[in-house]
Scaffold this motif. Structure first.
Motif, PDB file in Angstrom:
ATOM      1  N   LEU A 301       0.802  -1.220   0.000  1.00  0.00           N
ATOM      2  CA  LEU A 301       0.000   0.000   0.000  1.00  0.00           C
ATOM      3  C   LEU A 301       0.840   1.277   0.000  1.00  0.00           C
ATOM      4  CD1 LEU A 301      -2.525  -1.090   2.786  1.00  0.00           C
ATOM      5  CD2 LEU A 301      -2.714  -1.455   0.314  1.00  0.00           C
ATOM      6  N   LEU A 302       0.348   2.254  -0.738  1.00  0.00           N
ATOM      7  CA  LEU A 302       0.898   3.626  -0.686  1.00  0.00           C
ATOM      8  C   LEU A 302      -0.203   4.470  -0.066  1.00  0.00           C
ATOM      9  CD1 LEU A 302       2.483   3.743  -4.260  1.00  0.00           C
ATOM     10  CD2 LEU A 302       3.734   3.739  -2.102  1.00  0.00           C
ATOM     11  N   LEU A 303       0.009   4.874   1.188  1.00  0.00           N
ATOM     12  CA  LEU A 303      -1.072   5.471   1.959  1.00  0.00           C
ATOM     13  C   LEU A 303      -0.944   6.981   2.051  1.00  0.00           C
ATOM     14  CD1 LEU A 303      -0.826   2.867   4.841  1.00  0.00           C
ATOM     15  CD2 LEU A 303      -2.613   2.945   3.118  1.00  0.00           C
ATOM     16  N   ASP A 304      -2.101   7.643   2.088  1.00  0.00           N
ATOM     17  CA  ASP A 304      -2.111   9.075   2.377  1.00  0.00           C
ATOM     18  C   ASP A 304      -1.820   9.256   3.854  1.00  0.00           C
ATOM     19  OD1 ASP A 304      -4.872   9.796   0.116  1.00  0.00           O
ATOM     20  OD2 ASP A 304      -2.691   9.919  -0.196  1.00  0.00           O
ATOM     21  N   ALA A 305      -1.005  10.245   4.154  1.00  0.00           N
ATOM     22  CA  ALA A 305      -0.586  10.458   5.538  1.00  0.00           C
ATOM     23  C   ALA A 305      -0.838  11.896   5.943  1.00  0.00           C
ATOM     24  CB  ALA A 305       0.899  10.139   5.678  1.00  0.00           C
ATOM     25  N   GLN A 311       3.333   9.966  -0.110  1.00  0.00           N
ATOM     26  CA  GLN A 311       2.645   8.834   0.496  1.00  0.00           C
ATOM     27  C   GLN A 311       3.611   8.007   1.329  1.00  0.00           C
ATOM     28  OE1 GLN A 311       1.118   7.368  -3.301  1.00  0.00           O
ATOM     29  NE2 GLN A 311      -0.964   7.575  -2.518  1.00  0.00           N
ATOM     30  N   VAL A 312       3.041   7.237   2.240  1.00  0.00           N
ATOM     31  CA  VAL A 312       3.819   6.337   3.090  1.00  0.00           C
ATOM     32  C   VAL A 312       3.648   4.921   2.549  1.00  0.00           C
ATOM     33  CG1 VAL A 312       3.879   5.281   5.382  1.00  0.00           C
ATOM     34  CG2 VAL A 312       3.743   7.763   5.158  1.00  0.00           C
ATOM     35  N   PHE A 313       4.753   4.209   2.436  1.00  0.00           N
ATOM     36  CA  PHE A 313       4.714   2.844   1.916  1.00  0.00           C
ATOM     37  C   PHE A 313       4.503   1.895   3.079  1.00  0.00           C
ATOM     38  CE2 PHE A 313       5.215  -0.724  -0.584  1.00  0.00           C
ATOM     39  CZ  PHE A 313       6.337  -1.494  -0.287  1.00  0.00           C
ATOM     40  N   ALA A 314       3.452   1.061   3.003  1.00  0.00           N
ATOM     41  CA  ALA A 314       3.133   0.148   4.109  1.00  0.00           C
ATOM     42  C   ALA A 314       2.673  -1.183   3.522  1.00  0.00           C
ATOM     43  CB  ALA A 314       2.036   0.751   4.990  1.00  0.00           C
ATOM     44  N   PRO A 315       3.630  -2.086   3.253  1.00  0.00           N
ATOM     45  CA  PRO A 315       3.239  -3.374   2.673  1.00  0.00           C
ATOM     46  C   PRO A 315       2.575  -4.252   3.720  1.00  0.00           C
ATOM     47  CG  PRO A 315       5.601  -3.294   3.054  1.00  0.00           C
ATOM     48  CD  PRO A 315       5.063  -1.969   3.464  1.00  0.00           C
ATOM     49  N   GLU A 397      10.305   9.949   8.572  1.00  0.00           N
ATOM     50  CA  GLU A 397       9.855  11.311   8.908  1.00  0.00           C
ATOM     51  C   GLU A 397       8.453  11.272   9.502  1.00  0.00           C
ATOM     52  OE1 GLU A 397       9.734  13.953   5.547  1.00  0.00           O
ATOM     53  OE2 GLU A 397       8.850  15.577   6.716  1.00  0.00           O
ATOM     54  N   PHE A 398       7.594  10.512   8.868  1.00  0.00           N
ATOM     55  CA  PHE A 398       6.199  10.469   9.300  1.00  0.00           C
ATOM     56  C   PHE A 398       6.080   9.896  10.719  1.00  0.00           C
ATOM     57  CE2 PHE A 398       1.749  10.315   9.117  1.00  0.00           C
ATOM     58  CZ  PHE A 398       1.319   9.077   9.551  1.00  0.00           C
TER      59      PHE A 398
END
Lengths: 462, 235
Positions: A301-305, A311-315, A397-398
């Motif tokens: 997933l490439l999520l809105d943050a 985007q944040v990458f969250a497999p 960073e996020f």
């Protein structure tokens, strides 16, 4: 003859005096010009300049800080040119002094700085002091060893000079150093698997340590935050009670929970989170909107943050339910990481699919207790794993911004971005390289030598 | 001065020496460029420009060896002393002519980043800084070479003196690092190479630019003093 000699002597003296005078003027001019601290950093990633974030931090530091470098200045500049030059940028700040001392010639220096030999200082170390607070840095602290290339035997990427120096300055100038405890004993991800991330936490002025909640009576008093990093099984009730007590004191909790392959109970974890309007779902999330996943991998997933332009990458993530049953005015819950409206969540317990936006990150501020407590939950822990953060640095960073929020600090206050690695790679094949080499090494010199021969022959015939 | 400059420039480019020196320099640097950049597939020219700087140690004295020595050998120095062109203008004209030969070499090496730009991104800021450093180093070595040429009438000896002086300048930085302390710092402040390294790293300091010009100025001044003294002695 005497007159001649006198003339020579007179002229000789005049010449020497004039020469000394001119050299003296030039030297003085250069001494004055040398006092101008201005320099232009022509590097692509500005590696000799401190970034805006560091400047902001330095502007906020009121205490006097001395950076003791236990080495001869000339030798240090020769050996560590880049670090030396960056340090001069810090020295430009009025609160910060840099002192170079060759401890081999001045052996009393170490004893003076560290009378109890607590820090075990030695030649080459950097010792940052502000009042009673001190921090030792060795050169290896500046290197990001998670980028070690086993084939080349070298560490790739830029050293983390700015992050490490600024983090150390923050540490010695801060009134308190936030302490984060990482829970263990439930199959959690260890610190060594998030080496890059944990180094960033330390560089950004946090202490991090592991804790087994079953072996302590209560969460230690010096703890400001508990990190639960992807437990493979549920916590015990007694652990939950200790965490409830901890949060009621106005502390913070951050929970990362990856999706499980099977229906593993997480009742105690969810009981802990219910007062914060959260509940982990027993699902895995996939995307159908191509802007929200890696091509060909709908689970990646490439999520809105919240607060981030990228985007944040969250497999492989699970979703988190925002509970509406506990809506109170002193509880504020915010979505911080989420999918598009076209995501699909597959529940492994009920084997049902739910379509629509899935929340992968939530945070809650609960002001109902004696002091405000903050909880952050993520349905994914790989977003801070070394394998992911090496490609998706914005993940670091996020999450650090969320840590800052959880500790009641301005979200982006202490995050210092790494210097961008500048790519110098060119795309040239063997044939092109050989052709150009032939032109440069043979053809052009032959033309030049040929002109030389023609000129020689023409002159000879004149 | 411009007449002297033109005359000197013609003497360089109307003889094979300039073409041989430029050609040889270009061969060596092109081999380096081939190995360091083309076959290594990188646009980082730090290694090539750094080595080019080292090669100036030898090449510039060969360019400058004849500037003053030739006039002395031919006996034309005394004649020139009586010309309406002042000594300062004469020396400056010769210095600028030698510098122009050096700049021709430099301009030819611009082919390297030009070639690289067709195959990938180049770090323009770094290149500008590195070339500014290289040109200033050439300026300084040219002044040293002209000074060396003023010390003798034999061109070969002039070249050797120039190379030796350049070597001493080059080694000052290494000596300062091993000396350490106050004298190490003093030597480092005087050293050209520590300032040249700043340019090569991409750190452009106005104080370093002023220093290189000052260094060249002092050696040109010393050259004028030497010739003036010799003219007076002979007169």
């Amino acid at each position: 003859m005497n007159i001649l000699n006198n003339k020579k002597i007179r002229y000789g003296s005049y010449s020497i005096i004039l020469t000394i005078f001119v050299i003296a003027i030039v030297v003085v001019l250069n001494i004055f010009i040398n006092m101008i601290p201005y320099s232009a950093d022509m590097t692509e990633n500005k590696k000799f300049s401190i970034g805006d974030k560091t400047q902001e931090i330095l502007d906020g530091v009121e205490e006097d800080i001395t950076i003791h470098v236990l080495a001869d200045e000339v030798e240090y500049e020769s050996s560590y040119a880049e670090l030396y030059r960056l340090m001069q940028e810090y020295a430009g700040d009025s609160n910060i002094d840099i002192e170079f001392t060759d401890v081999e010639k001045n052996p009393g220096t170490i004893k003076r700085l560290d009378p109890d030999n607590f820090y075990e200082l030695s030649s080459g170390d950097i010792f940052i002091v502000s009042g009673d607070k001190k921090k030792k840095l060795v050169y290896s602290d500046f290197i990001d060893y998670s980028n070690y290339n086993y084939q080349t035997g070298q560490v790739e990427g830029n050293p983390l000079y700015e992050q490490t120096l600024t983090g150390a300055i923050l540490y010695v100038s801060a009134e308190d150093t936030p302490k984060i405890y990482l829970t263990t004993n439930h199959g959690e991800v260890s610190l060594s698997e998030i080496d890059t991330f944990s180094q960033y936490i330390e560089r950004n002025n946090y202490d991090i340590e592991e804790i087994n909640l079953l072996t302590v009576e209560a969460v230690p008093e010096d703890a400001d935050m508990i990190f639960m990093l992807s437990p493979a099984q549920d916590i015990k009730e007694e652990e939950r009670m200790k965490l409830v007590e901890f949060l009621e004191e106005g502390k913070s909790l951050m929970v990362f929970l990856d999706p499980f392959q099977q229906d593993v109970p997480i009742d105690e974890i969810n009981r802990l989170l219910v007062d914060y309007n959260m509940e982990f779902n027993k699902d895995t999330v996939t995307e159908t909107n191509s802007d929200y996943y890696i091509p060909g991998q709908p689970n990646y997933l490439l999520l809105d943050a919240k607060g981030l332009e990228t985007q944040v990458f969250a497999p492989y993530s699970r979703s988190i339910k925002l509970l509406k049953s506990n809506i109170k005015e002193w509880i504020t819950t915010t979505e911080i990481l989420y999918t598009s409206d076209q995501a699909v969540s597959y529940n492994i317990a009920t084997e049902e699919e739910t379509k629509g936006k899935a929340i992968v990150g939530l945070r809650t501020l609960n002001k109902g207790g004696a002091s405000p407590a903050r909880v952050v939950a993520f349905g994914n822990s790989t977003l801070i794993s070394d394998g992911v953060t090496s490609q998706f640095f914005e993940n670091v960073e996020f999450v650090i911004n969320q840590i800052n929020w959880a500790l009641g600090i301005d979200e982006d206050q202490t995050y210092i971005p790494a210097k961008e690695t500048v790519s110098t790679r060119i795309n040239i094949n063997q044939l092109q390289a050989t052709t150009i080499s032939l032109a440069l090494i043979i053809i052009i010199p032959i033309i030049l030598f040929g002109i030389g021969v023609i000129v020689y022959v023409r002159r000879k015939n004149l | 001065m411009f007449a002297i400059y033109k005359r000197e420039l013609k003497s360089y480019f109307y003889s094979p020496i300039a073409y041989v020196v430029i050609g040889l320099f270009f061969v060596f640097t092109s081999i380096l460029f081939m190995l360091s950049n083309l076959y290594s597939m990188t646009s980082d020219m730090s290694g090539v420009i750094g080595t080019m700087g080292f090669m100036l140690l030898f090449f510039i004295p060969i360019i400058t060896m004849k500037t003053i020595a030739e006039d002395r050998k031919n006996g034309t120095e005394v004649l020139l002393a009586t010309s309406p062109v002042s000594l300062t203008q004469r020396i400056t004209g010769k210095f600028l002519a030698a510098l122009t030969v050096f700049m021709s070499i430099t301009v030819l090496t611009f082919l390297y980043p030009l070639v690289l730009s067709f195959f990938g991104p180049i770090q323009m800021g770094m290149l500008v800084s590195q070339y500014v450093g290289f040109i200033l180093l050439g300026l300084a070595f040219t002044a040293v070479g002209v000074f060396a040429s003023s010390l003798t009438e034999n061109q070969i000896i002039a070249a050797v003196i120039g190379i030796v002086l350049n070597f001493i300048i080059w080694l000052m930085d290494a000596i300062s690092a091993s000396l350490g302390g106050f004298f190490g710092k003093l030597l480092q402040w005087v050293s050209l190479m520590s300032r040249y390294d700043e340019f090569n790293l991409g750190n452009l300091k106005p104080s370093n630019i002023v220093y290189f010009f000052s260094f060249a100025f002092i050696f040109i001044f010393l050259t004028i003093r030497v010739i003036d003294r010799k003219t007076l002695t002979q007169g």
